[in-house]
Design a protein around this motif. Structure first.
Motif, PDB file in Angstrom:
ATOM      1  N   PRO A 291      16.101  21.527  -3.341  1.00 24.90           N
ATOM      2  CA  PRO A 291      16.735  21.050  -2.207  1.00 24.90           C
ATOM      3  C   PRO A 291      18.262  20.426  -3.070  1.00 24.90           C
ATOM      4  O   PRO A 291      17.925  19.261  -3.533  1.00 24.90           O
ATOM      5  CB  PRO A 291      15.366  20.761  -1.615  1.00 24.90           C
ATOM      6  CG  PRO A 291      14.747  20.298  -2.187  1.00 24.90           C
ATOM      7  CD  PRO A 291      15.173  20.429  -4.261  1.00 24.90           C
ATOM      8  N   SER A 292      19.386  20.249  -1.313  1.00 25.96           N
ATOM      9  CA  SER A 292      20.114  19.218  -1.801  1.00 25.96           C
ATOM     10  C   SER A 292      20.491  18.251  -0.439  1.00 25.96           C
ATOM     11  O   SER A 292      19.756  18.922   0.693  1.00 25.96           O
ATOM     12  CB  SER A 292      21.154  19.811  -2.364  1.00 25.96           C
ATOM     13  OG  SER A 292      22.319  20.701  -1.458  1.00 25.96           O
ATOM     14  N   ARG A 293      21.102  17.337  -0.357  1.00 26.43           N
ATOM     15  CA  ARG A 293      21.636  17.176   1.027  1.00 26.43           C
ATOM     16  C   ARG A 293      23.172  16.239   0.839  1.00 26.43           C
ATOM     17  O   ARG A 293      23.390  15.502  -0.071  1.00 26.43           O
ATOM     18  CB  ARG A 293      20.597  15.962   0.893  1.00 26.43           C
ATOM     19  CG  ARG A 293      19.052  15.954   1.879  1.00 26.43           C
ATOM     20  CD  ARG A 293      17.785  15.081   1.629  1.00 26.43           C
ATOM     21  NE  ARG A 293      16.943  15.030   2.396  1.00 26.43           N
ATOM     22  CZ  ARG A 293      15.585  14.521   2.443  1.00 26.43           C
ATOM     23  NH1 ARG A 293      15.933  13.039   2.237  1.00 26.43           N
ATOM     24  NH2 ARG A 293      15.035  14.278   2.900  1.00 26.43           N
ATOM     25  N   GLN A 294      23.727  17.111   2.334  1.00 23.92           N
ATOM     26  CA  GLN A 294      24.598  16.863   2.206  1.00 23.92           C
ATOM     27  C   GLN A 294      24.831  15.864   3.491  1.00 23.92           C
ATOM     28  O   GLN A 294      24.535  16.530   4.390  1.00 23.92           O
ATOM     29  CB  GLN A 294      25.720  17.324   2.122  1.00 23.92           C
ATOM     30  CG  GLN A 294      25.658  18.361   0.664  1.00 23.92           C
ATOM     31  CD  GLN A 294      26.897  19.256   0.347  1.00 23.92           C
ATOM     32  OE1 GLN A 294      28.094  19.238   1.243  1.00 23.92           O
ATOM     33  NE2 GLN A 294      26.822  20.257  -0.433  1.00 23.92           N
ATOM     34  N   THR A 295      25.904  14.689   4.064  1.00 21.26           N
ATOM     35  CA  THR A 295      26.422  14.073   5.013  1.00 21.26           C
ATOM     36  C   THR A 295      27.006  15.027   5.741  1.00 21.26           C
ATOM     37  O   THR A 295      27.985  15.417   5.098  1.00 21.26           O
ATOM     38  CB  THR A 295      26.912  13.429   5.462  1.00 21.26           C
ATOM     39  OG1 THR A 295      25.220  12.053   4.880  1.00 21.26           O
ATOM     40  CG2 THR A 295      26.985  12.401   6.690  1.00 21.26           C
ATOM     41  N   VAL A 296      26.852  16.000   6.618  1.00 17.23           N
ATOM     42  CA  VAL A 296      28.545  16.542   7.023  1.00 17.23           C
ATOM     43  C   VAL A 296      28.089  16.015   8.971  1.00 17.23           C
ATOM     44  O   VAL A 296      27.499  15.608   9.539  1.00 17.23           O
ATOM     45  CB  VAL A 296      28.154  17.781   7.237  1.00 17.23           C
ATOM     46  CG1 VAL A 296      28.357  18.133   5.701  1.00 17.23           C
ATOM     47  CG2 VAL A 296      27.173  18.161   7.679  1.00 17.23           C
ATOM     48  N   ARG A 297      29.497  17.074   9.351  1.00 14.45           N
ATOM     49  CA  ARG A 297      29.664  17.223  11.383  1.00 14.45           C
ATOM     50  C   ARG A 297      30.163  18.508  11.268  1.00 14.45           C
ATOM     51  O   ARG A 297      30.420  18.900  11.385  1.00 14.45           O
ATOM     52  CB  ARG A 297      31.131  16.087  11.426  1.00 14.45           C
ATOM     53  CG  ARG A 297      31.256  15.803  12.734  1.00 14.45           C
ATOM     54  CD  ARG A 297      32.492  15.410  12.586  1.00 14.45           C
ATOM     55  NE  ARG A 297      33.626  15.707  12.871  1.00 14.45           N
ATOM     56  CZ  ARG A 297      34.227  16.442  12.762  1.00 14.45           C
ATOM     57  NH1 ARG A 297      33.815  17.552  14.027  1.00 14.45           N
ATOM     58  NH2 ARG A 297      35.690  17.187  12.401  1.00 14.45           N
ATOM     59  N   ILE A 298      28.944  19.506  12.082  1.00 20.57           N
ATOM     60  CA  ILE A 298      28.631  19.939  12.713  1.00 20.57           C
ATOM     61  C   ILE A 298      29.561  20.665  13.794  1.00 20.57           C
ATOM     62  O   ILE A 298      30.112  19.916  14.421  1.00 20.57           O
ATOM     63  CB  ILE A 298      27.435  20.310  13.445  1.00 20.57           C
ATOM     64  CG1 ILE A 298      26.348  20.546  11.886  1.00 20.57           C
ATOM     65  CG2 ILE A 298      27.078  22.198  13.295  1.00 20.57           C
ATOM     66  CD1 ILE A 298      25.525  20.735  12.732  1.00 20.57           C
TER      67      ILE A 298
END
Length: 219
Positions: free
Chosen positions: A25-32
């Motif tokens: 698993p990886s985690r990314q901060t984004v805006r939907i």
């Protein structure tokens, strides 16, 4: 032979790295920015989509209705996720809530004027020219674009794998010391005995030939 084993080891290491890079698993901060369903062609890239055992349905033309989540990273670059159940098959994320995740993602859509930042946990790669998308697993809100949640699931899995590899290494060393090394020593001793017997037989044959030649010359 040594270079062949070296190349084989390097290829094996690269394969393991790529496997872990895809499955962990990886985690990314984004805006939907958008959520939608799209009829998607599944062909040579089928290995990167959910298996039929996970409840997916394809039509006769090899197309599947796949949920997608459009996002934008803090640097402004777009990043697209797919949203499919994994079921009990590989990788073992046991994801059955793609509908709920789709609803959560839709509820968190925002604009650049009034952004809402989220951390998306996923696995897989994003390869545009192969139409490969990472599969979103979970979504949770974060305070801002600079927040980078610690990826403890991946670290925990790597620690478990490290412990298992260490145990396998210890077991192999013990097996090598108790079984392989004695077998090698026994084989070496047997070869030495055979070699010594061959030398003795060769010396006896030389002695007979020498005595016969001396007898011939004596006549």
């Amino acid at each position: 032979m040594r270079w062949f084993l070296t190349v084989l080891g390097v290829l094996f290491g690269i394969t393991v790295f790529l496997f872990l890079d895809y499955a962990l698993p990886s985690r990314q901060t984004v805006r939907i920015t958008n959520t939608y369903n799209r009829l998607t062609d599944i062909g040579a890239n089928a290995i990167f989509y959910a298996s039929a055992d996970a409840g997916t349905v394809q039509n006769a033309a090899g197309q599947r209705d796949v949920r997608f989540i459009d996002t934008v990273r803090p640097n402004g670059r777009p990043y697209v996720y797919r949203n499919e159940d994994t079921g009990w098959i590989w990788p073992p994320y046991f994801k059955y809530d793609s509908s709920n995740l789709h609803a959560q993602a839709t509820d968190r859509k925002s604009t650049s004027a009034n952004p809402e930042w989220v951390s998306v946990t996923s696995y897989g790669w994003r390869v545009s020219w192969l139409s490969i998308y990472p599969n979103a697993i979970s979504i949770r809100s974060v305070a801002g674009p600079d927040v980078r949640p610690f990826n403890w699931p991946a670290v925990l899995i790597l620690l478990v794998l490290g412990v298992l590899l260490f145990m396998l290494w210890r077991m192999w060393n013990q097996f090598h010391e108790r079984s392989i090394e004695p077998a090698i020593r026994s084989a070496d001793e047997a070869w030495d005995r055979i070699d010594a017997q061959a030398d003795a037989a060769r010396d006896r044959a030389r002695g007979r030939v020498s005595r016969w030649w001396d007898w011939v010359r004596g006549r």
